[in-house]
Scaffold this motif. Structure first.
Motif, PDB file in Angstrom:
ATOM      1  N   LEU A  67       0.817  -1.210   0.000  1.00  0.00           N
ATOM      2  CA  LEU A  67       0.000   0.000   0.000  1.00  0.00           C
ATOM      3  C   LEU A  67       0.852   1.261   0.000  1.00  0.00           C
ATOM      4  CD1 LEU A  67      -2.792  -0.912   2.606  1.00  0.00           C
ATOM      5  CD2 LEU A  67      -2.864  -1.149   0.121  1.00  0.00           C
ATOM      6  N   SER A  68       2.167   1.111   0.058  1.00  0.00           N
ATOM      7  CA  SER A  68       3.037   2.283   0.119  1.00  0.00           C
ATOM      8  C   SER A  68       3.163   2.933  -1.253  1.00  0.00           C
ATOM      9  CB  SER A  68       4.419   1.873   0.638  1.00  0.00           C
ATOM     10  OG  SER A  68       5.068   1.046  -0.309  1.00  0.00           O
ATOM     11  N   SER A  69       3.740   4.108  -1.246  1.00  0.00           N
ATOM     12  CA  SER A  69       3.947   4.818  -2.507  1.00  0.00           C
ATOM     13  C   SER A  69       5.096   4.234  -3.311  1.00  0.00           C
ATOM     14  CB  SER A  69       4.223   6.303  -2.234  1.00  0.00           C
ATOM     15  OG  SER A  69       5.357   6.445  -1.387  1.00  0.00           O
ATOM     16  N   ASP A  70       5.895   3.394  -2.663  1.00  0.00           N
ATOM     17  CA  ASP A  70       7.006   2.739  -3.333  1.00  0.00           C
ATOM     18  C   ASP A  70       6.830   1.229  -3.211  1.00  0.00           C
ATOM     19  OD1 ASP A  70      10.496   3.760  -3.462  1.00  0.00           O
ATOM     20  OD2 ASP A  70       9.376   2.315  -4.680  1.00  0.00           O
ATOM     21  N   ALA A  71       7.825   0.473  -3.623  1.00  0.00           N
ATOM     22  CA  ALA A  71       7.740  -0.987  -3.554  1.00  0.00           C
ATOM     23  C   ALA A  71       8.158  -1.484  -2.173  1.00  0.00           C
ATOM     24  CB  ALA A  71       8.622  -1.616  -4.629  1.00  0.00           C
ATOM     25  N   ILE A  72       7.801  -2.730  -1.866  1.00  0.00           N
ATOM     26  CA  ILE A  72       8.300  -3.450  -0.700  1.00  0.00           C
ATOM     27  C   ILE A  72       8.931  -4.739  -1.198  1.00  0.00           C
ATOM     28  CG2 ILE A  72       6.571  -2.467   0.853  1.00  0.00           C
ATOM     29  CD1 ILE A  72       5.073  -5.135   0.736  1.00  0.00           C
ATOM     30  N   ILE A  73       9.616  -5.450  -0.306  1.00  0.00           N
ATOM     31  CA  ILE A  73      10.285  -6.692  -0.683  1.00  0.00           C
ATOM     32  C   ILE A  73       9.721  -7.817   0.169  1.00  0.00           C
ATOM     33  CG2 ILE A  73      12.492  -7.895  -0.905  1.00  0.00           C
ATOM     34  CD1 ILE A  73      13.866  -5.210  -1.082  1.00  0.00           C
ATOM     35  N   VAL A  74       9.279  -8.905  -0.474  1.00  0.00           N
ATOM     36  CA  VAL A  74       8.747 -10.083   0.219  1.00  0.00           C
ATOM     37  C   VAL A  74       9.551 -11.297  -0.225  1.00  0.00           C
ATOM     38  CG1 VAL A  74       6.742 -11.547   0.625  1.00  0.00           C
ATOM     39  CG2 VAL A  74       6.443  -9.085   0.352  1.00  0.00           C
ATOM     40  N   ASP A  75      10.287 -11.889   0.719  1.00  0.00           N
ATOM     41  CA  ASP A  75      11.125 -13.062   0.424  1.00  0.00           C
ATOM     42  C   ASP A  75      12.042 -12.819  -0.762  1.00  0.00           C
ATOM     43  OD1 ASP A  75       8.551 -15.449   1.347  1.00  0.00           O
ATOM     44  OD2 ASP A  75      10.161 -14.575   2.543  1.00  0.00           O
ATOM     45  N   GLY A  76      12.651 -11.623  -0.785  1.00  0.00           N
ATOM     46  CA  GLY A  76      13.630 -11.309  -1.812  1.00  0.00           C
ATOM     47  C   GLY A  76      13.054 -10.824  -3.127  1.00  0.00           C
ATOM     48  N   GLU A 132      10.314 -13.180   5.004  1.00  0.00           N
ATOM     49  CA  GLU A 132      10.983 -11.913   5.309  1.00  0.00           C
ATOM     50  C   GLU A 132      10.317 -10.795   4.524  1.00  0.00           C
ATOM     51  OE1 GLU A 132      14.902 -10.510   3.622  1.00  0.00           O
ATOM     52  OE2 GLU A 132      15.555 -11.061   5.666  1.00  0.00           O
ATOM     53  N   ILE A 133       9.923  -9.732   5.215  1.00  0.00           N
ATOM     54  CA  ILE A 133       9.214  -8.611   4.597  1.00  0.00           C
ATOM     55  C   ILE A 133       9.995  -7.335   4.890  1.00  0.00           C
ATOM     56  CG2 ILE A 133       7.052  -7.334   4.466  1.00  0.00           C
ATOM     57  CD1 ILE A 133       5.644  -9.833   5.530  1.00  0.00           C
ATOM     58  N   VAL A 134      10.418  -6.639   3.844  1.00  0.00           N
ATOM     59  CA  VAL A 134      11.114  -5.361   3.982  1.00  0.00           C
ATOM     60  C   VAL A 134      10.112  -4.263   3.673  1.00  0.00           C
ATOM     61  CG1 VAL A 134      13.075  -3.967   3.220  1.00  0.00           C
ATOM     62  CG2 VAL A 134      13.265  -6.459   3.261  1.00  0.00           C
ATOM     63  N   SER A 135      10.049  -3.258   4.550  1.00  0.00           N
ATOM     64  CA  SER A 135       9.022  -2.215   4.420  1.00  0.00           C
ATOM     65  C   SER A 135       9.364  -1.160   3.383  1.00  0.00           C
ATOM     66  CB  SER A 135       8.797  -1.548   5.775  1.00  0.00           C
ATOM     67  OG  SER A 135      10.010  -1.015   6.280  1.00  0.00           O
ATOM     68  N   GLY A 136      10.299  -1.420   2.519  1.00  0.00           N
ATOM     69  CA  GLY A 136      10.662  -0.499   1.458  1.00  0.00           C
ATOM     70  C   GLY A 136      11.298  -1.240   0.302  1.00  0.00           C
TER      71      GLY A 136
END
Length: 479
Positions: A85-94, A109-113
């Motif tokens: 939902l962010s204005s940019d991308a996120i990372i899910v499991d790489g 693993e979830i990266v918030s950016g």
């Protein structure tokens, strides 16, 4: 943002008038655990969808923003779906996630950016849910019964054939079906089950057994195949939904006519030498046959010739060496397995340790790999050296878990499964005979487990498997 719409570990303090009662508070079913313990966990409540939390360590004044949406999968209590939902991308499991929704499971693993730098990294976990004990049913299964009889490994994307209900890897059965149909003149004829030779009427993916397959892999990670093997299997897989094979005839109510053994051997057995003569031999009527444990095809039982037809380690029949000696190949019959499934020990090459080495203990396998690397030798060179010791009777063979142990030499033909057991046996003695000072630093001061290589705790307690040495004989109860 409306109340109850987001999940946060730092909720605003509601007024006494608007505070929800404990009975109406939504139950927490999952959480996001930050890799940095200095930051709070993010709880995901039963009725929440949007996750509102910190996204960067340097967020001003602890600012929390809505950056993803997590919803529980209704049919699978062990997984969920996340949407950015962010204005940019996120990372899910790489993997970079922009607008699409992707699945997450415990441990994801979830990266918030869009990159790990300057963004918080979370681990997704599912907490105890309501009625979890009622919904979770433990199933005890013998792993040997969860293996494909074609490749002899744990199922991958398991499919079930009817009416015999035997189970195989999707890729293995699809390749079997392709080879069977490519040589059959009657395209309406059903393929034979690779395990019992029953005519297959239909085949479909088995989602229940697929869940069991994943549960076994979580408990026994050593059974996980390499990425290359999985990619090859998936390239073969063609069963996407239930498939009906052949034209089904109306079944008669009368008792089926029982044919003689001679008629069966000529009409039903897919032996190339029953139909044609090549290699200077053709089967006589009623000749005894062996069924290959690798491909399920048939070959004549010929004990009078010096050609290996059975693995000396497990006494199962394999046809690769026989058909190669007869000049046979898939142009004579589609039911001929690869010669690589059944070879002489001295003719085999090995470039990586089998996953089953040291009983599937990954820590002991890692130590052995480091020892081989420090020796400056290749794995093949180490194995060849210990095969020579084996031939010269310098090794106690009592631990070798194969049949006909005393008759096995480097010139013995064995199957892939028995070869892995043989490699495990050699590497056990390689480790046992190694001076302690040549072990990696983290393995030098470990005490030996009382139960040695027979220890069962090492398979489900990683801390125990890592703390104690298990490449040793059992000493529990010994004087």
């Amino acid at each position: 943002m409306d109340a109850g719409e987001c999940s946060t570990s730092r909720p605003p303090h509601p007024s006494a008038a608007s505070a929800p009662s404990p009975s109406s508070a939504p139950a927490v079913w999952a959480k996001l655990v930050p890799s940095d313990p200095a930051f709070p966990e993010v709880e995901v409540a039963e009725d929440d969808a949007v996750v509102c939390s910190l996204v960067a360590p340097a967020a001003a004044a602890g600012e929390e923003v809505a950056w993803c949406e997590i919803r529980r999968n209704g049919g699978d209590a062990s997984s969920a779906t996340i949407r950015n939902l962010s204005s940019d991308a996120i990372i899910v499991d790489g993997k970079i996630v922009k607008q699409e929704a992707v699945d997450v499971k415990p441990g994801s693993e979830i990266v918030s950016g869009p990159q790990k730098e300057d963004h918080l990294v979370y681990t997704f976990e599912i907490t105890a849910a309501r009625d979890q004990d009622k919904n979770n049913v433990k199933i005890v299964i013998d792993i040997e019964n969860a293996k494909c009889s074609i490749c002899l490994n744990l199922w991958h994307d398991v499919v079930t054939v009817a009416p015999c209900l035997h189970n195989f890897c999707n890729g293995c059965f699809s390749e079997w079906l392709r080879r069977s149909s490519s040589k059959s003149r009657d395209k309406s004829q059903s393929a034979a089950c690779p395990q019992c030779r029953t005519a297959v009427q239909s085949v479909g993916r088995n989602h229940f057994l697929h869940n069991i397959e994943e549960a076994i892999l979580q408990a026994f990670s050593s059974l996980q195949r390499s990425d290359e093997e999985i990619a090859l299997l998936e390239s073969y897989a063609s069963v996407k939904s239930n498939i009906v094979l052949g034209k089904q005839k109306n079944q008669s109510r009368k008792r089926p006519f029982s044919r003689s053994s001679d008629e069966i051997s000529h009409a039903d057995l897919p032996c190339p030498q029953c139909r044609n003569e090549f290699g200077g031999f053709r089967c006589i009527p009623g000749a005894a046959h062996l069924q290959c444990n690798g491909c399920g095809g048939m070959m004549p039982a010929r004990s009078s010739i010096n050609i290996p037809q059975k693995c000396l380690g497990c006494d199962k029949a394999f046809c690769g060496a026989y058909w190669c000696s007869q000049g046979g190949n898939s142009s004579h019959c589609n039911l001929i397995c690869n010669q690589e499934t059944f070879k002489m020990i001295s003719q085999r090459d090995i470039s990586r340790l089998p996953d089953t080495v040291h009983g599937g203990n990954p820590y002991e396998k890692d130590i052995t790999e480091k020892c081989i690397q420090q020796s400056g030798k290749t794995l093949q060179a180490v194995i060849s050296e210990w095969i020579s010791k084996f031939d010269n009777l310098e090794i106690d063979r009592s631990r070798l878990q194969l049949n006909n142990v005393d008759a096995i030499t480097s010139r013995t033909y064995i199957c892939n499964h028995c070869y892995n057991k043989f490699i495990d046996f050699l590497l056990y003695w390689y480790r046992v005979s190694m001076p302690r000072n040549l072990l990696p630093p983290d393995a030098v001061n470990r005490d030996s487990c009382w139960y040695g290589f027979t220890c069962r705790t090492q398979h489900h307690r990683p801390d125990h498997a890592k703390k104690l040495n298990h490449v040793c004989r059992p000493t529990r109860g010994n004087p």
